[in-house]
Design a protein around this motif. Structure first.
Motif, PDB file in Angstrom:
ATOM      1  N   THR A 196       5.280   3.715   0.103  1.00 52.19           N
ATOM      2  CA  THR A 196       6.576   3.802  -0.569  1.00 52.19           C
ATOM      3  C   THR A 196       6.781   2.562  -1.423  1.00 52.19           C
ATOM      4  OG1 THR A 196       7.443   5.070   1.292  1.00 52.19           O
ATOM      5  CG2 THR A 196       9.047   4.119  -0.230  1.00 52.19           C
ATOM      6  N   ILE A 197       7.053   2.760  -2.707  1.00 50.92           N
ATOM      7  CA  ILE A 197       7.192   1.647  -3.631  1.00 50.92           C
ATOM      8  C   ILE A 197       8.424   0.805  -3.271  1.00 50.92           C
ATOM      9  CG2 ILE A 197       8.558   2.937  -5.327  1.00 50.92           C
ATOM     10  CD1 ILE A 197       6.819   1.549  -7.501  1.00 50.92           C
ATOM     11  N   GLU A 198       8.359  -0.503  -3.464  1.00 46.04           N
ATOM     12  CA  GLU A 198       9.411  -1.414  -3.035  1.00 46.04           C
ATOM     13  C   GLU A 198      10.750  -1.094  -3.682  1.00 46.04           C
ATOM     14  OE1 GLU A 198      11.358  -4.440  -1.021  1.00 46.04           O
ATOM     15  OE2 GLU A 198       9.406  -3.518  -0.653  1.00 46.04           O
ATOM     16  N   THR A 199      10.739  -0.691  -4.970  1.00 45.66           N
ATOM     17  CA  THR A 199      12.008  -0.421  -5.645  1.00 45.66           C
ATOM     18  C   THR A 199      12.744   0.776  -5.035  1.00 45.66           C
ATOM     19  OG1 THR A 199      10.811   0.890  -7.311  1.00 45.66           O
ATOM     20  CG2 THR A 199      11.329  -1.408  -7.854  1.00 45.66           C
ATOM     21  N   PHE A 200      12.018   1.630  -4.286  1.00 47.94           N
ATOM     22  CA  PHE A 200      12.665   2.761  -3.644  1.00 47.94           C
ATOM     23  C   PHE A 200      13.668   2.291  -2.594  1.00 47.94           C
ATOM     24  CE2 PHE A 200      12.648   7.035  -1.608  1.00 47.94           C
ATOM     25  CZ  PHE A 200      12.767   7.794  -2.772  1.00 47.94           C
ATOM     26  N   HIS A 201      13.439   1.081  -2.069  1.00 53.18           N
ATOM     27  CA  HIS A 201      14.337   0.498  -1.072  1.00 53.18           C
ATOM     28  C   HIS A 201      15.356  -0.469  -1.686  1.00 53.18           C
ATOM     29  CE1 HIS A 201      11.951   2.265   2.074  1.00 53.18           C
ATOM     30  NE2 HIS A 201      10.868   1.623   1.700  1.00 53.18           N
TER      31      HIS A 201
END
Length: 319
Positions: free
Chosen positions: A303-308
């Motif tokens: 899961t890409i960091e920007t998703f969080h």
């Protein structure tokens, strides 16, 4: 087992704010492939080709970004009154509004995080004008193939400071069922997926790590097959749209996904979400652990960091 409640029929529409209205409108119509039912005074009422209502996305010129409100249609006028009674007893009601060009009077209320919702029954069923009439009378509008050209509104994801409070609220206020959830090691719920019908989910909430309230994560429209998403990826690439992550397959809910940011920064998903249905009346919530979620998506994509971290409106950084 609590008997399922089907007072609420389905997710009706999402109001989205844009501080770059013309660019956002161009994205949603020319690139993403929605059709305007009406554009007036900095407001665009948009729809996918098989949405039966007048609009499913209300795009509004605004000084910021994020979600304005979320609309659900009830299964009957009586069901609307039943839900309003419950919501008023919960103490989270705002009150009745006269409605919008797409539907009749509606009852507004807030979730524990401050997002605004409305329930309505009377609606404006879309009647296709001459240029949009379908060849087959059992769909709402012709398939024009413009842009990514999704079929229908599928779901949205909101951010919340306390997902467990949201879980209790959605079950009581809308009669939602929890299909899947993420239980973090600290005991908090990291995410929760809800449905009011037999779809796997119509809304999800994720924990907002900034501590802010009332923010937006993404809205999703559905296509028929994975190849539509692969085609859309090339369309987004050629039009300079920021592709955040995907195409890939979610572990939770199993949807084949592609996430992009529209010009004002709101996250938009395109998904092949039509295959799975919740037909089991005594469905047991699927709970994922933090360790299981660290494994990434279904085929191993992390899961890409920007998703969080990325949501709208943006939160000012504290240096």
């Amino acid at each position: 087992m609590t008997e399922p409640c089907f007072d609420v029929a389905h997710l009706g529409h999402v109001e989205l704010y844009s501080d770059r209205f013309e660019e956002s409108l161009d994205f949603f119509t020319r690139v993403y492939g929605l059709t305007p039912s009406l554009i007036e005074d900095g407001v665009a009422y948009l729809r996918a080709f098989d949405d039966y209502e007048f609009h499913t996305l209300k795009l509004v010129r605004h000084y910021t970004t994020g979600v304005g409100h979320v609309g659900y249609r009830t299964s009957s006028p009586e069901a609307l009154e039943r839900r309003v009674k419950v919501i008023e007893e919960m103490g989270c009601g705002i009150g009745w509004v006269e409605g919008d060009v797409g539907h009749g009077r509606a009852y507004r209320f807030t979730d524990p995080d401050g997002h605004i919702f409305e329930l309505y029954y009377d609606t404006h069923v879309y009647e296709a004008p001459e240029g949009e009439r379908p060849a087959l009378k059992n769909i709402a509008q012709r398939y024009h193939g413009r842009g990514a050209c999704p079929r229908r509104l599928d779901h949205l994801n909101l951010l919340a400071s306390d997902v467990r409070a949201i879980r209790d609220f959605m079950i009581k206020a809308l009669g939602s069922r929890v299909t899947e959830q993420i239980l973090l090691d600290n005991g908090r719920l990291g995410g929760c997926w809800f449905t009011v019908n037999n779809k796997t989910y119509d809304i999800a909430y994720s924990e907002d790590h900034t501590g802010a309230k009332g923010r937006f994560h993404h809205v999703t429209y559905a296509v028929d097959q994975r190849e539509d998403i692969l085609r859309a990826a090339d369309i987004f690439l050629e039009n300079g749209v920021h592709i955040e992550t995907g195409p890939h397959k979610h572990a939770i809910q199993g949807t084949f996904f592609l996430y992009v940011w529209e010009p004002s920064g709101n996250r938009v998903e395109l998904a092949n979400a039509g295959a799975r249905l919740i037909l089991r009346p005594d469905w047991l919530t699927v709970t994922w652990t933090e360790t299981e979620r660290r494994k990434g998506q279904a085929w191993g994509l992390k899961t890409i960091e920007t998703f969080h971290t990325h949501g709208t409106p943006p939160v000012a950084r504290k240096d």
